[in-house]
Design an enzyme around this catalytic site. Structure first.
Site, PDB file in Angstrom:
ATOM      1  N   ASN A  96     -16.996  46.611  23.276  1.00 32.06           N
ATOM      2  CA  ASN A  96     -15.925  47.365  22.613  1.00 32.06           C
ATOM      3  C   ASN A  96     -14.813  46.370  22.277  1.00 32.06           C
ATOM      4  OD1 ASN A  96     -13.849  49.062  21.891  1.00 32.06           O
ATOM      5  ND2 ASN A  96     -13.599  49.994  23.916  1.00 32.06           N
ATOM      6  N   LYS A 152     -12.193  46.843  20.597  1.00 31.92           N
ATOM      7  CA  LYS A 152     -10.870  47.488  20.501  1.00 31.92           C
ATOM      8  C   LYS A 152     -10.142  46.991  19.246  1.00 31.92           C
ATOM      9  CE  LYS A 152     -10.925  48.170  25.453  1.00 31.92           C
ATOM     10  NZ  LYS A 152     -10.190  48.329  26.685  1.00 31.92           N
ATOM     11  N   HIS A 210     -12.904  57.494  24.712  1.00 30.05           N
ATOM     12  CA  HIS A 210     -12.434  56.355  25.513  1.00 30.05           C
ATOM     13  C   HIS A 210     -11.065  56.701  26.103  1.00 30.05           C
ATOM     14  CE1 HIS A 210     -10.864  52.431  26.573  1.00 30.05           C
ATOM     15  NE2 HIS A 210     -12.121  52.006  26.585  1.00 30.05           N
ATOM     16  N   GLU A 224      -8.399  55.177  26.318  1.00 35.45           N
ATOM     17  CA  GLU A 224      -7.251  54.825  25.463  1.00 35.45           C
ATOM     18  C   GLU A 224      -7.064  55.866  24.359  1.00 35.45           C
ATOM     19  OE1 GLU A 224      -8.535  50.813  24.705  1.00 35.45           O
ATOM     20  OE2 GLU A 224      -8.204  50.359  26.823  1.00 35.45           O
ATOM     21  N   GLU A 226     -15.862  54.866  33.365  1.00 34.93           N
ATOM     22  CA  GLU A 226     -14.854  53.810  33.337  1.00 34.93           C
ATOM     23  C   GLU A 226     -13.636  54.240  34.136  1.00 34.93           C
ATOM     24  OE1 GLU A 226     -15.276  51.098  29.714  1.00 34.93           O
ATOM     25  OE2 GLU A 226     -14.239  52.866  29.005  1.00 34.93           O
ATOM     26  N   GLY A 241      -9.329  46.522  31.885  1.00 28.91           N
ATOM     27  CA  GLY A 241      -8.393  45.472  31.475  1.00 28.91           C
ATOM     28  C   GLY A 241      -7.551  44.908  32.601  1.00 28.91           C
ATOM     29  N   SER A 271     -13.424  45.931  33.478  1.00 31.25           N
ATOM     30  CA  SER A 271     -13.413  44.544  33.982  1.00 31.25           C
ATOM     31  C   SER A 271     -14.796  44.021  34.353  1.00 31.25           C
ATOM     32  CB  SER A 271     -12.435  44.400  35.154  1.00 31.25           C
ATOM     33  OG  SER A 271     -11.126  44.730  34.735  1.00 31.25           O
TER      34      SER A 271
HETATM   35  P1  PGA Z   1     -12.439  45.859  29.910  1.00 31.46           P
HETATM   36  O1  PGA Z   1     -12.479  47.179  28.993  1.00 31.46           O
HETATM   37  O2  PGA Z   1     -13.846  45.325  29.995  1.00 31.46           O
HETATM   38  O3  PGA Z   1     -11.532  44.908  29.148  1.00 31.46           O
HETATM   39  O4  PGA Z   1     -11.895  46.229  31.232  1.00 31.46           O
HETATM   40  C1  PGA Z   1     -13.517  48.124  29.144  1.00 31.46           C
HETATM   41  C2  PGA Z   1     -13.303  49.259  28.179  1.00 31.46           C
HETATM   42  O5  PGA Z   1     -12.158  49.674  27.960  1.00 31.46           O
HETATM   43  O6  PGA Z   1     -14.274  49.790  27.604  1.00 31.46           O
END
Ligand code: PGA
Length: 253
Positions: free
Chosen positions: A9, A11, A94, A96, A166, A172, A206
């Site tokens: 992803n 983003k 997601h 976000e 997640e 992140g 992460s």
């Molecule tokens: P990350 O993000 O691997 O940077 O923690 C995962 C995600 O938001 O899908």
């Protein structure tokens, strides 16, 4: 055995030129494997990345979409438009999108149906906040979100979906969940929702080359949804390699 799935992803990262370069680097480093790979660039780069991926084993995904085929929805992108570009997967719900763009469980459910109607594989993201985690409510939250996303669907429709767990506090932050904790949560989810027994469940938050092997070794983790570590070919390939190793180990076991 469920085929491992690794999803990148990107983003809101990568211009068209940068996206092309990364897609090219990923294709160049690909070796034949049993791992299914999907990359999800921003909308602006989908067309260019679709060209770069032609003839490769890597599939193309989008990061979100609207549930309508077309209409007066300024700024939105429809499943028809994605399909035309060669997109085969779409991340839905997601955290976000839920936190910053007001996506509710009901909206996610509409999007899941729209994706299935257009032959796109939904990758439905679910997960608890840090507060919910600390209150011991992670499983309840994830079960509610997952049930809502698949409400009213037949088992064969749910079987076409991928669910990504997640924990929001792991996204992140560099602090992934304990592999055995995520595995236990996903095992409970499969128990509570038998339709998920044979569908793929991913872990996200992460995930990196360093922890991917331990996560992928868990019986209920069938792959990963990767943000930060999907933005460079080298770090993404480390995760793909770990997934491939987990296939070998499982076949030997
Ligand atoms: P990350 O993000 O691997 O940077 O923690 C995962 C995600 O938001 O899908």
């Amino acid at each position: 055995m469920r085929r491992p799935l690794i999803v990148g992803n990107w983003k809101m990262h990568k211009t068209v030129a940068q996206a092309r370069a990364l897609a090219r680097a990923l294709c160049a480093a690909m070796t034949p494997s049993n791992v299914e790979i999907v990359i999800c660039p921003p909308f602006t780069a989908l067309s260019a990345v679709s060209e770069e991926l032609r003839g490769s084993e890597i599939a193309l995904g989008a990061q979100t979409m609207h549930e309508s085929d077309e209409g007066a929805f300024t700024g939105e992108v429809s499943p028809v438009m994605l399909h035309e570009l060669g997109v085969s997967h779409v991340i839905l719900g997601h955290s976000e999108r839920r936190a910053y763009f007001g996506e509710t469980d009901e909206r996610v459910a509409l999007k899941v149906r729209a994706a299935l109607r257009h032959d796109l594989t939904p990758i439905v993201a679910v997960g608890e906040t840090l507060e919910e985690h600390e209150r011991g409510e992670a499983f309840a939250r994830v079960l509610t979100q997952t049930r809502a996303a698949y409400e009213g669907l037949a088992n064969d429709e749910i079987a076409r979906c991928v669910t990504a767990y997640e924990p929001i506090w792991a996204i992140g932050t560099g602090k992934a969940d304990e592999p055995s904790d995520s595995d236990a949560l996903l095992a409970r989810l499969r128990e509570a929702m038998p339709a998920l027994r044979e569908t793929r469940l991913l872990y996200g938050g992460s995930m990196k080359g360093e922890n991917a092997a331990a996560l992928m070794a868990q019986p209920n983790i069938d792959g990963g949804l990767i943000g930060g570590a999907s933005l460079a070919a080298e770090s993404f390939h480390k995760i793909i390699d770990a997934a491939q190793t987990s296939v070998h180990q499982a076949t030997r076991a």
